[in-house]
Each structure stands twice: as structure tokens, then as C-alpha cells.
Scaffold this motif. Structure first.
Motif, short mmCIF file in Angstrom:
data_model
loop_
_atom_site.label_atom_id
_atom_site.label_comp_id
_atom_site.label_asym_id
_atom_site.label_seq_id
_atom_site.Cartn_x
_atom_site.Cartn_y
_atom_site.Cartn_z
N SER A 53 -4.26 -7.75 -1.00
CA SER A 53 -3.80 -8.42 0.20
C SER A 53 -3.78 -9.94 0.03
CB SER A 53 -4.67 -8.05 1.39
OG SER A 53 -4.25 -8.71 2.56
N ARG A 80 -12.67 -7.07 4.36
CA ARG A 80 -12.07 -7.84 5.46
C ARG A 80 -10.54 -7.90 5.39
NH1 ARG A 80 -14.05 -11.41 1.78
NH2 ARG A 80 -12.58 -12.91 0.93
N CYS A 81 -9.96 -7.54 4.25
CA CYS A 81 -8.50 -7.64 4.07
C CYS A 81 -7.77 -6.32 4.26
CB CYS A 81 -8.18 -8.18 2.67
SG CYS A 81 -8.65 -9.89 2.41
N TYR A 82 -8.50 -5.21 4.32
CA TYR A 82 -7.85 -3.92 4.43
C TYR A 82 -7.51 -3.67 5.89
CZ TYR A 82 -6.76 0.98 3.68
OH TYR A 82 -6.13 2.20 3.62
N ARG A 83 -6.22 -3.73 6.20
CA ARG A 83 -5.76 -3.67 7.59
C ARG A 83 -4.64 -2.64 7.77
NH1 ARG A 83 -7.19 -8.26 10.56
NH2 ARG A 83 -8.33 -9.79 9.33
N CYS A 84 -4.47 -2.22 8.98
CA CYS A 84 -3.37 -1.33 9.33
C CYS A 84 -2.06 -2.08 9.11
CB CYS A 84 -3.50 -0.92 10.80
SG CYS A 84 -2.08 0.03 11.42
N GLU A 85 -1.10 -1.41 8.48
CA GLU A 85 0.18 -2.06 8.20
C GLU A 85 1.04 -2.23 9.46
OE1 GLU A 85 2.18 -0.16 4.95
OE2 GLU A 85 0.45 -0.41 3.64
N GLU A 88 -2.10 -4.46 12.17
CA GLU A 88 -2.91 -5.43 11.43
C GLU A 88 -4.37 -5.48 11.83
OE1 GLU A 88 -1.13 -9.23 10.85
OE2 GLU A 88 0.82 -8.38 10.37
N CYS A 89 -4.88 -4.45 12.52
CA CYS A 89 -6.30 -4.36 12.84
C CYS A 89 -7.07 -3.99 11.57
CB CYS A 89 -6.56 -3.31 13.90
SG CYS A 89 -5.99 -3.80 15.54
N ILE A 90 -8.28 -4.52 11.45
CA ILE A 90 -9.14 -4.17 10.32
C ILE A 90 -9.47 -2.69 10.41
CG2 ILE A 90 -11.38 -4.53 9.24
CD1 ILE A 90 -11.24 -7.42 10.21
N ILE A 91 -9.28 -1.97 9.31
CA ILE A 91 -9.53 -0.54 9.29
C ILE A 91 -10.98 -0.22 8.99
CG2 ILE A 91 -8.96 1.62 8.10
CD1 ILE A 91 -6.10 0.55 7.84
#
Length: 94
Positions: A53, A80-85, A88-91
Motif C-alpha cells: 500500500s 495500519r495500511c490494510y484497508r477495504c478497497e 477504505e476502512c481499516i480491516i
């Protein structure tokens, strides 16, 4: 005479140095790769996987020995960078 043994090699304590910055590794944590030894900081700079990301290396937090990362479809992410595409919420939660 004191000697150090690491990765099947023998060193004088003063000769056991990081291949990048030259700091003496006698008595401090170190890592090895490709027949060279490195201080932990330089080892992570050279060999830590980049976040898919943000592009920054994924290294342990200051004061931590272990690294936390997310691996999805052969791609690495900081937690902290892995988010819903879509939204964009943190997963992940930590």
C-alpha cells in the motif's frame, strides 16, 4: 585471545562488523544473509518486504523484536495500511 563464531565463520570481536554501517556487532543482536552480517537496523532496511500500500519497508516497531504484517495474495501490508478497497476502512485490528 577471544574469538566469535557466526555462520560457520570465526572473527576477532573487533572485526565482527555490520557489512553496511560498520558498527561492531560484538554483544549486540545481528542477522545474516548472503554470507554477510548486518546490524538489525540495516538488515531490515535491506531485506524487509515493502508494504504493497505505502511502499515503506515493514519492520518491527521500536522496542519490539517481532514484526506484525498482513499477507494477502502474496502481497505484504502494514497492519495500519490494510484497508477495504471500497470504503477504505481499516480491516485489521491490533
Amino acid at each position: 585471545m577471544q574469538v566469535l563464531t557466526a555462520f560457520k565463520e570465526v572473527y576477532h570481536p573487533d572485526c565482527f562488523r555490520c557489512a553496511v554501517c560498520g558498527v561492531c556487532l560484538d554483544g549486540i543482536p545481528y542477522a545474516g544473509q548472503h554470507d554477510k552480517v548486518y546490524c538489525i537496523k540495516d538488515y531490515h532496511k535491506l531485506f524487509a518486504p515493502p508494504c504493497s500500500s505505502c511502499g515503506n519497508p515493514i519492520i518491527p516497531q521500536p522496542g519490539k523484536a517481532k514484526n506484525v504484517r498482513v499477507l494477502v495474495k502474496d502481497r505484504y501490508y502494514h497492519v495500519r495500511c490494510y484497508r477495504c478497497e471500497v470504503c477504505e476502512c481499516i480491516i485489521t485490528q491490533h
